[in-house]
Each structure stands twice: as structure tokens, then as C-alpha cells.
Design a protein around this motif. Structure first.
Motif, PDB file in Angstrom:
ATOM      1  N   PRO A   1       0.797  -1.233   0.000  1.00  0.00           N
ATOM      2  CA  PRO A   1       0.000   0.000   0.000  1.00  0.00           C
ATOM      3  C   PRO A   1       0.829   1.282   0.000  1.00  0.00           C
ATOM      4  O   PRO A   1       0.411   2.301  -0.565  1.00  0.00           O
ATOM      5  CB  PRO A   1      -0.817  -0.122   1.294  1.00  0.00           C
ATOM      6  N   ASP A   2       2.008   1.230   0.617  1.00  0.00           N
ATOM      7  CA  ASP A   2       2.874   2.415   0.665  1.00  0.00           C
ATOM      8  C   ASP A   2       3.969   2.365  -0.401  1.00  0.00           C
ATOM      9  O   ASP A   2       4.921   3.152  -0.371  1.00  0.00           O
ATOM     10  CB  ASP A   2       3.510   2.515   2.061  1.00  0.00           C
ATOM     11  N   GLY A   3       3.844   1.448  -1.354  1.00  0.00           N
ATOM     12  CA  GLY A   3       4.808   1.383  -2.448  1.00  0.00           C
ATOM     13  C   GLY A   3       6.052   0.583  -2.117  1.00  0.00           C
ATOM     14  O   GLY A   3       6.298   0.207  -0.970  1.00  0.00           O
ATOM     15  N   ILE A   4       6.834   0.325  -3.119  1.00  0.00           N
ATOM     16  CA  ILE A   4       8.038  -0.484  -2.990  1.00  0.00           C
ATOM     17  C   ILE A   4       9.182   0.329  -2.399  1.00  0.00           C
ATOM     18  O   ILE A   4       9.307   1.533  -2.630  1.00  0.00           O
ATOM     19  CB  ILE A   4       8.450  -1.059  -4.372  1.00  0.00           C
ATOM     20  N   VAL A   5      10.014  -0.342  -1.596  1.00  0.00           N
ATOM     21  CA  VAL A   5      11.326   0.177  -1.206  1.00  0.00           C
ATOM     22  C   VAL A   5      12.340  -0.733  -1.882  1.00  0.00           C
ATOM     23  O   VAL A   5      12.531  -1.878  -1.474  1.00  0.00           O
ATOM     24  CB  VAL A   5      11.527   0.171   0.321  1.00  0.00           C
ATOM     25  N   ASP A   6      12.943  -0.248  -2.942  1.00  0.00           N
ATOM     26  CA  ASP A   6      13.829  -1.087  -3.746  1.00  0.00           C
ATOM     27  C   ASP A   6      15.268  -0.953  -3.248  1.00  0.00           C
ATOM     28  O   ASP A   6      15.936   0.051  -3.506  1.00  0.00           O
ATOM     29  CB  ASP A   6      13.725  -0.712  -5.222  1.00  0.00           C
ATOM     30  N   LEU A   7      15.721  -1.974  -2.540  1.00  0.00           N
ATOM     31  CA  LEU A   7      17.089  -2.021  -2.014  1.00  0.00           C
ATOM     32  C   LEU A   7      17.877  -3.134  -2.695  1.00  0.00           C
ATOM     33  O   LEU A   7      18.834  -3.660  -2.139  1.00  0.00           O
ATOM     34  CB  LEU A   7      17.057  -2.245  -0.496  1.00  0.00           C
ATOM     35  N   SER A   8      17.449  -3.484  -3.906  1.00  0.00           N
ATOM     36  CA  SER A   8      18.061  -4.624  -4.586  1.00  0.00           C
ATOM     37  C   SER A   8      19.264  -4.230  -5.433  1.00  0.00           C
ATOM     38  O   SER A   8      20.309  -4.892  -5.381  1.00  0.00           O
ATOM     39  CB  SER A   8      17.023  -5.335  -5.463  1.00  0.00           C
ATOM     40  N   VAL A   9      19.151  -3.194  -6.212  1.00  0.00           N
ATOM     41  CA  VAL A   9      20.229  -2.772  -7.108  1.00  0.00           C
ATOM     42  C   VAL A   9      20.896  -1.539  -6.524  1.00  0.00           C
ATOM     43  O   VAL A   9      20.213  -0.597  -6.101  1.00  0.00           O
ATOM     44  CB  VAL A   9      19.693  -2.456  -8.521  1.00  0.00           C
ATOM     45  N   GLY A  10      22.210  -1.524  -6.502  1.00  0.00           N
ATOM     46  CA  GLY A  10      22.928  -0.388  -5.918  1.00  0.00           C
ATOM     47  C   GLY A  10      23.076   0.762  -6.883  1.00  0.00           C
ATOM     48  O   GLY A  10      24.184   1.149  -7.244  1.00  0.00           O
ATOM     49  N   THR A  11      21.950   1.326  -7.308  1.00  0.00           N
ATOM     50  CA  THR A  11      22.009   2.430  -8.265  1.00  0.00           C
ATOM     51  C   THR A  11      21.810   3.759  -7.542  1.00  0.00           C
ATOM     52  O   THR A  11      20.904   3.889  -6.708  1.00  0.00           O
ATOM     53  CB  THR A  11      20.956   2.247  -9.382  1.00  0.00           C
ATOM     54  N   PRO A  12      22.635   4.752  -7.806  1.00  0.00           N
ATOM     55  CA  PRO A  12      22.497   6.040  -7.116  1.00  0.00           C
ATOM     56  C   PRO A  12      21.144   6.696  -7.381  1.00  0.00           C
ATOM     57  O   PRO A  12      20.580   6.573  -8.473  1.00  0.00           O
ATOM     58  CB  PRO A  12      23.634   6.878  -7.708  1.00  0.00           C
ATOM     59  N   VAL A  13      20.631   7.404  -6.370  1.00  0.00           N
ATOM     60  CA  VAL A  13      19.346   8.093  -6.492  1.00  0.00           C
ATOM     61  C   VAL A  13      19.470   9.577  -6.195  1.00  0.00           C
ATOM     62  O   VAL A  13      18.517  10.331  -6.418  1.00  0.00           O
ATOM     63  CB  VAL A  13      18.290   7.472  -5.552  1.00  0.00           C
ATOM     64  N   ASP A  14      20.615  10.010  -5.690  1.00  0.00           N
ATOM     65  CA  ASP A  14      20.795  11.416  -5.335  1.00  0.00           C
ATOM     66  C   ASP A  14      21.266  12.217  -6.548  1.00  0.00           C
ATOM     67  O   ASP A  14      21.809  11.664  -7.503  1.00  0.00           O
ATOM     68  CB  ASP A  14      21.797  11.528  -4.194  1.00  0.00           C
ATOM     69  N   PRO A  15      21.060  13.533  -6.526  1.00  0.00           N
ATOM     70  CA  PRO A  15      21.394  14.345  -7.707  1.00  0.00           C
ATOM     71  C   PRO A  15      22.884  14.303  -8.055  1.00  0.00           C
ATOM     72  O   PRO A  15      23.745  14.158  -7.179  1.00  0.00           O
ATOM     73  CB  PRO A  15      20.974  15.762  -7.287  1.00  0.00           C
ATOM     74  N   VAL A  16      23.166  14.456  -9.343  1.00  0.00           N
ATOM     75  CA  VAL A  16      24.544  14.657  -9.784  1.00  0.00           C
ATOM     76  C   VAL A  16      24.988  16.034  -9.276  1.00  0.00           C
ATOM     77  O   VAL A  16      24.276  17.025  -9.474  1.00  0.00           O
ATOM     78  CB  VAL A  16      24.645  14.597 -11.318  1.00  0.00           C
ATOM     79  N   PRO A  17      26.123  16.129  -8.596  1.00  0.00           N
ATOM     80  CA  PRO A  17      26.567  17.426  -8.071  1.00  0.00           C
ATOM     81  C   PRO A  17      26.630  18.502  -9.154  1.00  0.00           C
ATOM     82  O   PRO A  17      26.988  18.230 -10.312  1.00  0.00           O
ATOM     83  CB  PRO A  17      27.961  17.104  -7.522  1.00  0.00           C
ATOM     84  N   ALA A  18      26.295  19.722  -8.759  1.00  0.00           N
ATOM     85  CA  ALA A  18      26.154  20.826  -9.720  1.00  0.00           C
ATOM     86  C   ALA A  18      27.431  21.062 -10.510  1.00  0.00           C
ATOM     87  O   ALA A  18      27.373  21.312 -11.729  1.00  0.00           O
ATOM     88  CB  ALA A  18      25.729  22.097  -8.981  1.00  0.00           C
ATOM     89  N   LEU A  19      28.596  21.003  -9.868  1.00  0.00           N
ATOM     90  CA  LEU A  19      29.829  21.330 -10.603  1.00  0.00           C
ATOM     91  C   LEU A  19      30.098  20.308 -11.710  1.00  0.00           C
ATOM     92  O   LEU A  19      30.695  20.646 -12.743  1.00  0.00           O
ATOM     93  CB  LEU A  19      31.020  21.406  -9.651  1.00  0.00           C
ATOM     94  N   ILE A  20      29.622  19.057 -11.512  1.00  0.00           N
ATOM     95  CA  ILE A  20      29.796  18.036 -12.546  1.00  0.00           C
ATOM     96  C   ILE A  20      28.825  18.292 -13.701  1.00  0.00           C
ATOM     97  O   ILE A  20      29.204  18.210 -14.875  1.00  0.00           O
ATOM     98  CB  ILE A  20      29.598  16.637 -11.951  1.00  0.00           C
ATOM     99  N   GLN A  21      27.590  18.612 -13.366  1.00  0.00           N
ATOM    100  CA  GLN A  21      26.617  18.942 -14.411  1.00  0.00           C
ATOM    101  C   GLN A  21      27.095  20.138 -15.231  1.00  0.00           C
ATOM    102  O   GLN A  21      26.957  20.163 -16.466  1.00  0.00           O
ATOM    103  CB  GLN A  21      25.257  19.248 -13.792  1.00  0.00           C
ATOM    104  N   GLU A  22      27.633  21.132 -14.545  1.00  0.00           N
ATOM    105  CA  GLU A  22      28.108  22.333 -15.248  1.00  0.00           C
ATOM    106  C   GLU A  22      29.250  22.005 -16.199  1.00  0.00           C
ATOM    107  O   GLU A  22      29.317  22.537 -17.319  1.00  0.00           O
ATOM    108  CB  GLU A  22      28.545  23.378 -14.214  1.00  0.00           C
ATOM    109  N   ALA A  23      30.157  21.122 -15.782  1.00  0.00           N
ATOM    110  CA  ALA A  23      31.259  20.727 -16.659  1.00  0.00           C
ATOM    111  C   ALA A  23      30.741  19.967 -17.875  1.00  0.00           C
ATOM    112  O   ALA A  23      31.231  20.154 -18.998  1.00  0.00           O
ATOM    113  CB  ALA A  23      32.255  19.874 -15.881  1.00  0.00           C
ATOM    114  N   LEU A  24      29.736  19.117 -17.654  1.00  0.00           N
ATOM    115  CA  LEU A  24      29.142  18.372 -18.762  1.00  0.00           C
ATOM    116  C   LEU A  24      28.504  19.324 -19.771  1.00  0.00           C
ATOM    117  O   LEU A  24      28.716  19.209 -20.984  1.00  0.00           O
ATOM    118  CB  LEU A  24      28.098  17.398 -18.225  1.00  0.00           C
TER     119      LEU A  24
END
Length: 364
Positions: free
Chosen positions: A27-50
Motif C-alpha cells: 500500500p505504501d509502495g516499494i522500497v527497492d534495495l536490490s540494485v545499488g544504483t544512485p538516487v541522489d542528484p549529480v553534483p552541480a559542478l559536474i553537471q556544469e562541466a558536462l
């Protein structure tokens, strides 16, 4: 049976789909702890360089720009303790999984050759051996292997899935044995900056390699430390002769890291602040999940580094997967990583704070 399916194992994640469906129905949705994939934002200085490098109409080079190679060598010296590094000692790759899967082929290995890796290990080590027709061999202690025909030895510290860290003394012993028997060592160190209860050491540290990189190469990735899994940013470092051969092969194969990703990688490796901030996020999630699992009757083994908790209820791993799926929590069964993991599950702490909190409440 196709030629591919006859030489490769079944893709393990497909087996998890029914349990994912159960977890999704919570009822409260899945908590997916199976795959170690990042979920936090890409840091701004890296995005800016890209973005700054987005106008890149020409082909990039396989070896990378001089600025990227400077960033790679500087980081290896600053973070790994590597001494006397030159551009010939580094090579960017298109994500570490590509490198792991195709390395035995690129090294020219085939039938009659052996590729060794830990008994509990990332499945792609085996895949890489099978793709070129080499024999995959598992070990508990690599120095107890028969060196006859052994051409490639994979180390993995910190370990995926267990989070175990090889002590410096063990690395010294293993490197000396491999050199004595002419075995090439590739050390997968992609979680090296995520030590919690241990301080992981690279094979490139002079205390391990004696200041010589002969016969040793380290594999590093920015996927976890900088949230760049979507960028496919990784590199290898070490023996210049080995990297030189791989560079020529990868030139022929067109294995080029995209130019904007090269610029982003250089920016990421030049900044330690975002790495510390991300470590703090993971540390908090790790502490919360570990406490909840232990209070719920789980035992945690190893797990002194990496992004995973290696957990057991002393029952078959698929029983644990099913039990947690009923609570809307999806984890990876330990047997994905070898038969020795048949009574464990791997719990990633790469979910958002909100989802980690949800898992903690369900285990409470």
C-alpha cells in the motif's frame, strides 16, 4: 539453445521480477534495495562541466584529453598514494562493467586460459571469462590456486556483495604471489572511497606494490562516489605496458568515452567536497537500515565498506527475499553472487531518505 545462452549464465535479475511485483503491491509502495544504483542528484559542478562541453562535434579520443589524464593521475596520487604516475598509467573506460565483461577478450584470452575471481563476487567476472571461452575459477584464497593456465586474477576490495575489505598485508601477499607466477592482477576498487569500519587500500599504494606497477591494474568508477552511474564514467590505472596494449585494442574497437563525460569526470575527480557530502548521506542510511535489520532478527556479516549490508536470517535467501517482499522491501538474493551466498541477502542503502525511512518503519 542459442550460442549465447549456452555459454552465459541466466541474467540473474530476471528471477527477481515476481518478488518485485509483490513489493510493488504494498500500500505504501516499494522500497527497492536490490540494485545499488544512485538516487541522489549529480553534483552541480559536474553537471556544469558536462554542459560546458556539450558542443563537442568531433570524435573524442579513446585515451581521453590531456586534462582528463591529468585529473586521473592527480587523483591516483592524492587518493591512492600512487607515486610516479604518468599519462601512460591511466586509461578511461566506458563504465567499469564494460571493462570487466570484455577485459579477458581484449587481453586475448580464450580456451585453455583461466580467469579467477572471489567465490562470492559480482557476476560479470564470470561472464567476462565465458565470453572469450576461458575457464572461470573461483577462490577463497587466490594464493592457493594452481597457477598453471591462470592468466587473470580479479581482486575485489571492498567486495560486492559482502562489503569485506582485504587488509593491506593480504594485498601484499597476493601481489607477490601473482608476480612470482606471472599472473596479471586486476583489482576492482570501485567502492574504495566508501569504507565505514575499515580503510580500504589500493593495490597501487607503494606499501602494497613496492612502487612498481608491473603486473597490476586497478579499476575505479565514479558511479557510486559521484552519482555518475548514468554517465558511464570509469577508468583503469597501473601497469603502463598492459594499458598500452588495451589502448590500441580499444582504439580499434571505438571504445571512446563521450567528450562531455570526459570533462565531467575531470571536474568530479578534482573535487572532494561532494564525495564527503555523499558519504554522509550513505552513512546515515546505512546506520538506520543496519539498526532496523538487526532489531528485526537479522545478522549482518562483513559490510565494513561499500554500499551494501550482507544480511542473513539463517534461512534460504529466496525465503528472505519473499518475506521482505511481503513488506514491500526488495533485496537481492545472495546466490546471485555465488552458491556461498545462498543464505544471505544483499541490502543496498542507495534508496532515498524517505524510502529508507519507510523500510525502517516496516521492520520496526
Amino acid at each position: 539453445m542459442s550460442a549465447v545462452s549456452s555459454r552465459l549464465p541466466v541474467f540473474p535479475w530476471d528471477k527477481l521480477e515476481p518478488y518485485k511485483a509483490t513489493a510493488l503491491a504494498h500500500p505504501d509502495g516499494i522500497v527497492d534495495l536490490s540494485v545499488g544504483t544512485p538516487v541522489d542528484p549529480v553534483p552541480a559542478l559536474i553537471q556544469e562541466a558536462l554542459v560546458a562541453a556539450a558542443d563537442s562535434p568531433g570524435y573524442p579520443t579513446v585515451w581521453g584529453t590531456p586534462a582528463l589524464r591529468d585529473a586521473l593521475t592527480d587523483w591516483c596520487g592524492r587518493r591512492l598514494g600512487a607515486t610516479g604516475f604518468a599519462h601512460e598509467n591511466v586509461l578511461p573506460v566506458v563504465g567499469s562493467k564494460e571493462l570487466v565483461a570484455w577485459l579477458p577478450t581484449q587481453l586475448g584470452l580464450g580456451p585453455g586460459d583461466k580467469v579467477a575471481y572471489p567465490r562470492l563476487a559480482y557476476p560479470t567476472y564470470e561472464v567476462g571469462a565465458r565470453l572469450c571461452g576461458a575457464e572461470p575459477v573461483v577462490y577463497d584464497d587466490p594464493t592457493e590456486l594452481d597457477p598453471a593456465g591462470l592468466k587473470l586474477l580479479w581482486l575485489n576490495s571492498p567486495s560486492n556483495p559482502t562489503g569485506a575489505v582485504l587488509p593491506k598485508e593480504e594485498l601484499v601477499r597476493i601481489v607477490a604471489w601473482a608476480r612470482e607466477h606471472g599472473v596479471l592482477v586486476f583489482s576492482d576498487e570501485c567502492y574504495l572511497e566508501l569504507g565505514w569500519e575499515a580503510d580500504p587500500v589500493s593495490v597501487l599504494h607503494p606499501d602494497v606494490c613496492g612502487g612498481s606497477y608491473e603486473g597490476i591494474v586497478a579499476v575505479h568508477s565514479l558511479s557510486k562516489r559521484s552519482n555518475l552511474a548514468g554517465y558511464r564514467a570509469a577508468f583503469i590505472a597501473g601497469d603502463a605496458a598492459v594499458l598500452g596494449e588495451l589502448l590500441q585494442i580499444r582504439k580499434h574497437g571505438g571504445m571512446m568515452t563521450a567528450a562531455p563525460v570526459q570533462a565531467a569526470t575531470a571536474a568530479a575527480l578534482g573535487d572532494d567536497t561532494h564525495v564527503a557530502e555523499q558519504r554522509a548521506r550513505y552513512a546515515a542510511r546505512r546506520a538506520a537500515l543496519r539498526a532496523a535489520l538487526e532489531a528485526h532478527g537479522f545478522r549482518i556479516e562483513h559490510s565494513e565498506a561499500s554500499l551494501y549490508l550482507w544480511a542473513t536470517r539463517d534461512e534460504p535467501c529466496w525465503d528472505t527475499v519473499a518475506y521482505l517482499a511481503e513488506k514491500g522491501i526488495l533485496v537481492a538474493p545472495g546466490d546471485f553472487y555465488g552458491e556461498a551466498g545462498a543464505r544471505f541477502v544483499r541490502v543496498a542503502f542507495t534508496a532515498t531518505d524517505e524510502r529508507v525511512d519507510a523500510a525502517v518503519k516496516r521492520l520496526g
